[in-house]
Scaffold this motif. Structure first.
Motif, PDB file in Angstrom:
ATOM      1  N   GLU A   1      58.753  10.722  28.083  1.00  0.00           N
ATOM      2  CA  GLU A   1      57.446  10.030  28.148  1.00  0.00           C
ATOM      3  C   GLU A   1      57.492   8.845  29.353  1.00  0.00           C
ATOM      4  O   GLU A   1      56.577   8.827  29.981  1.00  0.00           O
ATOM      5  CB  GLU A   1      57.113   9.152  26.769  1.00  0.00           C
ATOM      6  N   ALA A   2      58.738   8.154  29.415  1.00  0.00           N
ATOM      7  CA  ALA A   2      58.952   7.185  30.604  1.00  0.00           C
ATOM      8  C   ALA A   2      59.088   7.894  31.578  1.00  0.00           C
ATOM      9  O   ALA A   2      58.522   7.398  32.766  1.00  0.00           O
ATOM     10  CB  ALA A   2      60.291   6.358  30.122  1.00  0.00           C
ATOM     11  N   ALA A   3      59.827   8.889  31.746  1.00  0.00           N
ATOM     12  CA  ALA A   3      60.105   9.750  32.923  1.00  0.00           C
ATOM     13  C   ALA A   3      58.683  10.349  33.698  1.00  0.00           C
ATOM     14  O   ALA A   3      58.423  10.456  34.824  1.00  0.00           O
ATOM     15  CB  ALA A   3      60.945  10.880  32.694  1.00  0.00           C
ATOM     16  N   LEU A   4      57.899  10.739  32.482  1.00  0.00           N
ATOM     17  CA  LEU A   4      56.525  11.293  32.898  1.00  0.00           C
ATOM     18  C   LEU A   4      55.802  10.273  33.747  1.00  0.00           C
ATOM     19  O   LEU A   4      55.152  10.509  34.723  1.00  0.00           O
ATOM     20  CB  LEU A   4      55.809  11.678  31.826  1.00  0.00           C
ATOM     21  N   LEU A   5      55.585   9.217  33.192  1.00  0.00           N
ATOM     22  CA  LEU A   5      55.026   8.090  33.970  1.00  0.00           C
ATOM     23  C   LEU A   5      55.560   7.683  35.306  1.00  0.00           C
ATOM     24  O   LEU A   5      54.827   7.516  36.220  1.00  0.00           O
ATOM     25  CB  LEU A   5      54.753   6.947  32.972  1.00  0.00           C
ATOM     26  N   LEU A   6      56.903   7.513  35.347  1.00  0.00           N
ATOM     27  CA  LEU A   6      57.376   7.279  36.672  1.00  0.00           C
ATOM     28  C   LEU A   6      57.316   8.287  37.610  1.00  0.00           C
ATOM     29  O   LEU A   6      57.028   7.872  38.782  1.00  0.00           O
ATOM     30  CB  LEU A   6      58.833   6.942  36.154  1.00  0.00           C
ATOM     31  N   THR A   7      57.212   9.500  37.190  1.00  0.00           N
ATOM     32  CA  THR A   7      56.909  10.484  38.058  1.00  0.00           C
ATOM     33  C   THR A   7      55.547  10.921  38.696  1.00  0.00           C
ATOM     34  O   THR A   7      55.344  10.671  39.829  1.00  0.00           O
ATOM     35  CB  THR A   7      57.590  11.906  37.541  1.00  0.00           C
ATOM     36  N   LYS A   8      54.741  10.875  37.672  1.00  0.00           N
ATOM     37  CA  LYS A   8      53.168  11.112  37.972  1.00  0.00           C
ATOM     38  C   LYS A   8      52.512   9.645  38.396  1.00  0.00           C
ATOM     39  O   LYS A   8      51.488   9.982  38.997  1.00  0.00           O
ATOM     40  CB  LYS A   8      52.438  11.758  36.772  1.00  0.00           C
ATOM     41  N   GLU A   9      52.660   8.666  37.918  1.00  0.00           N
ATOM     42  CA  GLU A   9      51.955   7.564  38.178  1.00  0.00           C
ATOM     43  C   GLU A   9      52.444   6.889  39.408  1.00  0.00           C
ATOM     44  O   GLU A   9      52.003   6.230  40.311  1.00  0.00           O
ATOM     45  CB  GLU A   9      52.121   6.577  37.122  1.00  0.00           C
ATOM     46  N   TRP A  10      53.993   6.753  39.407  1.00  0.00           N
ATOM     47  CA  TRP A  10      54.743   5.839  40.414  1.00  0.00           C
ATOM     48  C   TRP A  10      55.162   6.786  41.475  1.00  0.00           C
ATOM     49  O   TRP A  10      55.990   6.132  42.345  1.00  0.00           O
ATOM     50  CB  TRP A  10      55.649   4.876  39.991  1.00  0.00           C
TER      51      TRP A  10
END
Length: 771
Positions: free
Chosen positions: A711-720
């Motif tokens: 979940e954290a990795a998904l945000l880092l890649t898709k959001e940032w």
């Protein structure tokens, strides 16, 4: 100062200047506007029938003089300090203190203009030298402060109407129930004369005072002459000029009464917030006190004053203050309550409401001319029908109501002042034990509104039935010895475990949105309980030989918890060891919410015991004061419910419970459209320094930790914009993987968390989430 968490950035910004911000009324007014918005749903009725909405953006500029604690206290209260979460209403863009604004100085207006960027849209003028004695002895200062011509000049230059809080002391005091549009003004002291003079400035009238109103005072005549010379050019506005006189409002206020100031250090060291607190202190200490029986005021509740100001503030901001000629530019309203009360009436009302001995109350006759002191009008009670009609009320509140609301149960139980600004309260009689869209909403709120919610402990109060009733704080009942039944006396029905209060319908929330729930305060009650699941359960199942119950005492200031083993309050390990020199088991009180969730997708009905994509029993100890929990919305209104409060809980909760406790929560919600953000499946908690993802699995800790990390990795890649490889390394070297919940009875969920530091590269979980 800070930007709020949910603002319509397309709305124009309006600037509101409040003078006298650090005074009693100023603090209450700023707190109300900043926390509830300029036009909250509970505000006074809008007699014009307009649909006033909090969809604009407002900046509040708070001019004050020399209260050294004001700015820090204000930032702390509004959550604007560096280590807190903003509590500003979504419509309030920022709150800006302007210090050292001394109206007796020559540069006060330059400081105000510099502080607010050169212009404002409306001025609420509260600043005054309000002590009649000081004004009588220092008339020069009184005239300069109470008749601020440079403030009026500024209002003309920027076209800002002034809402002016004047005084009932503009009346002579020789009759009762003065009517503002009929009875003449005839102040008897310098204070009343200076306040009336500024009324005349706003009304565009000359002379500022007539001969009778000046009372034959040569000093007063000199000041009137000098001020008239300055004011006259300002009042003679050419009707063809672009500079027009803005419509202003004059509120002739009576003695303002109400609860203490919201800021922790008050408004003046060593003084009482209002006359009611002085009375309360004298009654409690039994000090004999003289109260006049023949001096009368139409005492007014501070909240009614705020509602009045808010009403006219809305009129100004909504264009109801169209430019008109100077002579007709202002409206005058008596601002008081419905009761004509003497000082002894006020004292007796407090004694009766609080059931205190009234024998220390001495009714005395006020001497003529105030015994040779400062002249004071004996009866300045006012007819307030005009204001009541303007606010859409049958009548204004009276003394009995004012005393009751001042000394209500929240204040007696020492609730933080923030709770007074809750737009709604939902008590813990509205509970359920499943998350489902089939549950009818028990409360409807708007984004940004403060909501006070009562919760049960996870056992539905079974261990505390004798002292923990709905709507009643157990801190007021039998504090010691603890009135708690023994474990053998308790029958806990597991079907009633983990009750949550709700659901709460949030206006505007729809499937596909993110609901952000900010926890502003958690207030546990004073008694808690914890247990273990017995042999074979959890990480210490091989070593534990029996199940047990432990009671906990929470300190009245909610800073510490002491572990006990019986009703006599004996420390747990002292009761089981002969060595009484052992220290008690005492540790910090760190309140948190174990269960917070929304209705799950479709027609699912999920128990409040497990966690899931809807939230639920996350048991994350960082879901505490100042945190914001972001949860995907599955149904219109989101249908929020909360419960399972803990006074303390460790990561993993390896015994199976935290310090289970009933209590009170203050929260607010905001909404973000998630159509253009990464679609995370599980809730995300955000603190000042980190954002934290969750992972849930059934009795599978490795799987739960994998989900939280993904979940954290998904945000880092898709959001940032991180690559997956960079995300992996960053989480490995800077993230913290942990467990919220590692044990559950029978087949339960385990919950993992990944904590991500807020850095410039990923300052929040979602890029489009409002800062």
């Amino acid at each position: 100062m800070t930007t709020s968490t949910s603002v319509n950035n397309t709305s124009p910004i309006t600037k509101i200047l409040i003078t006298g911000a650090s005074g009693y009324l100023g603090q209450h007014l700023i707190a109300s506007l900043a926390l509830l918005g300029v036009a909250p749903s509970r505000s006074a009725n809008n007699s014009a029938g307009k649909d006033i909405k909090n969809d604009g953006r407002h900046e509040i500029y708070c001019a004050y003089n020399s209260l050294p604690t004001f700015e820090d206290d204000l930032n702390d209260f509004l959550g604007l300090a560096s280590d807190t979460t903003s509590r500003l209403h979504p419509s309030i863009s920022k709150v800006v203190p302007l210090g050292n604004i001394d109206f007796s100085s020559d540069d006060y207006m330059a400081k105000i203009q510099n502080g607010c960027g050169g212009s404002v849209d409306v001025i609420v003028h509260l600043a005054a030298l309000s002590s009649p004695g000081y004004c009588e002895n220092n008339p020069k200062d009184a005239w300069k402060v109470n008749c601020p011509l440079e403030l009026y000049r500024f209002s003309l230059e920027v076209g800002a109407p002034i809402i002016y809080v004047s005084t009932d002391q503009v009346y002579e005091g020789t009759k009762k129930f003065y009517v503002e549009d009929i009875d003449e003004t005839l102040p008897v002291n310098v204070y009343g004369r200076t306040k009336l003079a500024f009324e005349r400035v706003l009304l565009g009238k000359d002379p500022l005072l007539n001969e009778r109103e000046m009372g034959g005072s040569e000093v007063c005549r000199e000041h009137v002459t000098n001020f008239s010379k300055i004011a006259s050019p300002l009042k003679n506005v050419d009707s063809n000029s672009s500079q027009r006189v803005p419509k202003s409002i004059i509120l002739r206020s009576s003695l303002i009464l109400g609860p203490p100031t919201p800021l922790k250090n008050g408004c003046k060291k060593g003084s009482f917030p209002s006359f009611l607190q002085f009375i309360h202190h004298r009654l409690e200490t039994g000090q004999s006190t003289d109260y006049f029986v023949n001096e009368f005021r139409s005492v007014v509740f501070v909240e009614d004053v705020i509602d009045s100001i808010r009403h006219f503030l809305n009129n100004s901001l909504n264009g109801d203050s169209d430019d008109v000629s100077a002579e007709d530019s202002s409206s005058v309203f008596n601002m008081g309550g419905s009761t004509r009360a003497s000082r002894v009436d006020m004292a007796m009302a407090v004694a009766n409401y609080l059931k205190l001995d009234p024998s220390s109350i001495n009714g005395v006759i006020r001497p003529e001319n105030n015994g040779g002191g400062v002249p004071s009008p004996p009866d300045i009670s006012m007819n307030v029908d005009k204001l009541a009609k303007e606010l859409g009320r049958d009548k204004m509140h009276g003394l009995t109501y004012i005393v009751a609301m001042t000394f209500d149960s929240l204040l007696l139980q020492d609730f933080p002042p923030l709770y007074r600004y809750a737009a709604h309260k939902l008590d813990r009689s509205h509970i359920h034990t499943t998350f489902s869209a089939s549950h009818a909403p028990k409360l409807r709120i708007k984004p940004g509104e403060l909501v006070h919610v009562e919760t049960w402990d996870c056992f539905h109060g079974a261990y505390f039935k004798k002292c923990d009733k709905v709507g009643q704080d157990d801190s007021t009942n039998d504090y010691l010895p603890l009135p708690i039944p023994s474990p053998e006396e308790v029958s806990v029905n597991i079907s009633n475990w983990n009750p949550v209060t709700g659901p709460i319908f949030v206006d505007g929330a729809k499937p596909g949105d993110i609901l952000s729930i900010t926890i502003h305060d958690i207030r546990p009650k004073l008694h808690g309980v914890a247990s273990n699941y017995g042999p074979g359960a959890g990480q210490l199942g091989r070593l534990v030989t029996k199940s047990c119950i432990r009671y906990f005492e929470i300190s009245k200031d909610r800073t510490s918890v002491v572990m006990q083993c019986d009703r006599r309050g004996r420390s747990a390990h002292r009761a089981q060891n002969t060595n009484n020199s052992l220290p008690e088991i005492k540790f910090p009180c760190c309140p948190m919410l174990g269960v917070i969730g929304l209705a799950p997708k479709g027609e699912l009905e999920i128990s409040t015991m497990p966690a899931g994509k809807h939230g639920g029993n996350l048991d994350n100890k960082i879901n505490t004061i100042g945190s914001t929990i972001h949860i995907p919305v599955n149904h219109p209104g989101a249908l929020l419910s909360i419960g399972d409060m803990h006074a303390s809980q460790g990561d993993g909760e390896i015994c199976g419970t935290g310090v289970e406790v009933s209590g009170d929560v203050l929260l607010s919600c905001s909404i973000t459209d998630s159509s253009e953000i990464a679609e995370n499946e599980y809730p995300i908690t955000e603190t000042k320094t980190h954002w934290v993802t969750h992972g849930v699995a059934v009795e599978d800790i490795p799987r739960a930790t994998t989900i939280a990390s993904e979940e954290a990795a998904l945000l880092l890649t898709k959001e940032w914009g991180f690559s997956m490889e960079d995300a992996c390394v960053f989480l490995g070297v800077a993230g913290d993987l942990g467990l919220c919940q590692a044990i559950h009875p029978d087949k339960g969920t385990v919950i993992a968390k990944m904590s991500v530091p807020k850095i410039e590269a990923c300052p929040r979980p979602y890029r489009r989430l409002k800062k």
